[in-house]
Each structure stands twice: as C-alpha cells, then as structure tokens.
Design an enzyme around this catalytic site. Structure first.
Site, PDB file in Angstrom:
ATOM      1  CE  LYS A 113      -4.751  -6.335  -4.363  1.00  0.00           C
ATOM      2  NZ  LYS A 113      -5.286  -4.992  -4.275  1.00  0.00           N
ATOM      3  CG  HIS A 136      -8.586  -0.549  -3.301  1.00  0.00           C
ATOM      4  ND1 HIS A 136      -9.277  -1.532  -2.629  1.00  0.00           N
ATOM      5  CD2 HIS A 136      -9.522   0.337  -3.748  1.00  0.00           C
ATOM      6  CE1 HIS A 136     -10.570  -1.258  -2.662  1.00  0.00           C
ATOM      7  NE2 HIS A 136     -10.742  -0.141  -3.330  1.00  0.00           N
ATOM      8  CE1 TYR A 163      -4.239  -1.740   1.007  1.00  0.00           C
ATOM      9  CE2 TYR A 163      -2.623  -3.267   1.937  1.00  0.00           C
ATOM     10  CZ  TYR A 163      -3.921  -2.989   1.517  1.00  0.00           C
ATOM     11  OH  TYR A 163      -4.886  -3.959   1.606  1.00  0.00           O
TER      12      TYR A 163
END
Length: 256
Positions: free
Chosen positions: A214, A179, A171
């Site tokens: 991601k 997120h 993060y």
C-alpha cells in the site's frame, strides 16, 4: 487527488453470494424508503436489517455483519420497530453511521436508554444530538469523520486501517473483489487529539504500508476559523490537504 488511481489489486478468489449492483445511487434510493433504524451503543451503531438490506449495505460497503437474529431482536425491541423475519444486526462505525444519517439521510439513529428504562422505546437522535453523542464516544470524531466524508465523496471506499497501523485504507472496488490501494493517516493541524505525529511514526507507517503493498497518504486537516466542534456545521470550516509519502532510497536517486 494527484496520482491517485492505480490499477486495483484484484483478489484471486471469486466472491460468493448475490451479484453486486454497481449503481450505488440506485441502491441508496431503495434504502431511503422506509429507511434504516439503528441503536447507538458505546462506539458503534447496530442496525436491524433483513437479508435484502444486509446485501444492499454490503454492496455500498457499510458496516459488518457482526450480530445474528438475537442481537437484531434486542435492537428492534429497544428502538420500538417491528422485527422482520430473518433479520440480522449490522454493526456500523460512528463515521459510517453519521454519513448514512447526515449525508445520505437513510438512517435513523436511536439512543439507548440507561437502565431501568421501564420498557420505553429508545428516542431518535437528530443530527445535532447524534454528532454530540459521537464526540462523547470519540473525542477525535470530527477530524476522523471529515477524512471519511472526504474520501467517500471522491468515490473511494474507506475502511478501518487499524490492522495496518493507519486510520483508514482506501479501496477502488468492493473489498471482496480487490485489495486496498492506500493507507491513510489523518493529521490534524491543531490540538485535536493525542501527541503530534513524529518522524519516527511516519517512517514506521510508511515502511509498514510498503510491506503490505500500500502507499501512504497523509491527510492534513486544517481549521479555517474558530475551533468550535459542538455542531456538524463546523465541517464547513475545515479544509484538507493530501500528501503522498514515498520512501527515499539514496542509491536509487543518485545521478548517473
């Protein structure tokens, strides 16, 4: 790390609770005196903390508030410290606990005595003893801690990536505000844990990371010298290399 700083993916909901202090050095300084105390139990360290300490640990993104007043009372009685009014128990992972104890010096970890303990207070572990206890709980602790320490030192917030099929997720901001941007797989370049990472595993991890918005990082850990991990001094002999994985789509990379 090259190419590492995309715009954080903000969460839509507003965070409830006290305002976060973004000056982490200031927050760490307020926790240094009188310091935190925790009990090592299995593969976690339970910290007895009052409301202010719980908020500061949350500000620094350490641990989870998994224990209530009952757990806090048990922990405080076992380690022999006075129970603060309204105390709760914060559960720290091994990497988080060792970072707080070794790198920041604001946590004292005590070892739970086997029964019957005859009311004796749990002894405090020094850095060497804590390292060995962590290795007993998790044989891959040295490489996992190295990855954790590496990203904490770079200003990222590493949290467990278990639910995403990774070792860590990273993060840029507090997890309540944004997120995570990256999923990380720690890949030792020596026989340290389990089977080798195969291409099938990489494809699976890369595809899963893409599905949850991601990007996948492979953190290769190399040992420069004898592989001796009985002391935290071995950390100086390790080095890391990062590789950012991308899925190659032939149709998108054909020459025009």
């Amino acid at each position: 790390m090259a190419e590492l700083a995309p715009r954080p993916q903000r969460k839509g909901k507003n965070r409830r609770g006290p305002r976060l202090n973004t000056n982490q050095l200031e927050v760490i300084g307020t926790l240094a005196e009188p310091g935190l105390h925790g009990l090592l139990r299995d593969a976690a360290v339970w910290v007895c903390a009052n409301d202010d300490e719980v908020h500061k640990l949350d500000t620094l993104c350490f641990g989870n508030l998994d224990g209530g007043p009952g757990t806090a009372a048990e922990v405080s009685s076992l380690i022999g410290v006075e129970l603060c009014p309204g105390a709760n128990a914060v559960r720290l992972g091994l990497e988080e606990a060792f970072f707080l104890a070794h790198a920041l010096g604001i946590l004292s970890v005590h070892a739970e005595l086997p029964p019957p303990s005859s009311g004796e207070a749990a002894p405090r572990l020094d850095t060497e003893a804590l390292w060995l206890r962590c290795m007993q709980a998790r044989p891959d602790f040295p490489v996992m801690y190295l990855g954790y320490h590496h990203y904490r030192g770079k200003g990222w917030i590493p949290r467990t990536g278990l639910q995403y099929g990774a070792d860590y997720v990273l993060y840029q901001k507090h997890p309540a505000l944004a997120h995570s941007d990256y999923a990380v797989l720690v890949v030792p370049q020596f026989e340290a844990r389990g089977p080798r990472l195969e291409w099938h595993d990489l494809q699976t991890a890369n595809r899963l990371s893409a599905q949850v918005s991601k990007r996948l990082i492979l953190l290769f850990v190399q040992c420069n010298g004898a592989l001796e991990t009985s002391s935290p001094k071995c950390l100086a002999r390790f080095s890391v290399q990062e590789r950012l994985m991308k899925r190659w789509v032939p149709e998108s990379h054909r020459p025009v």
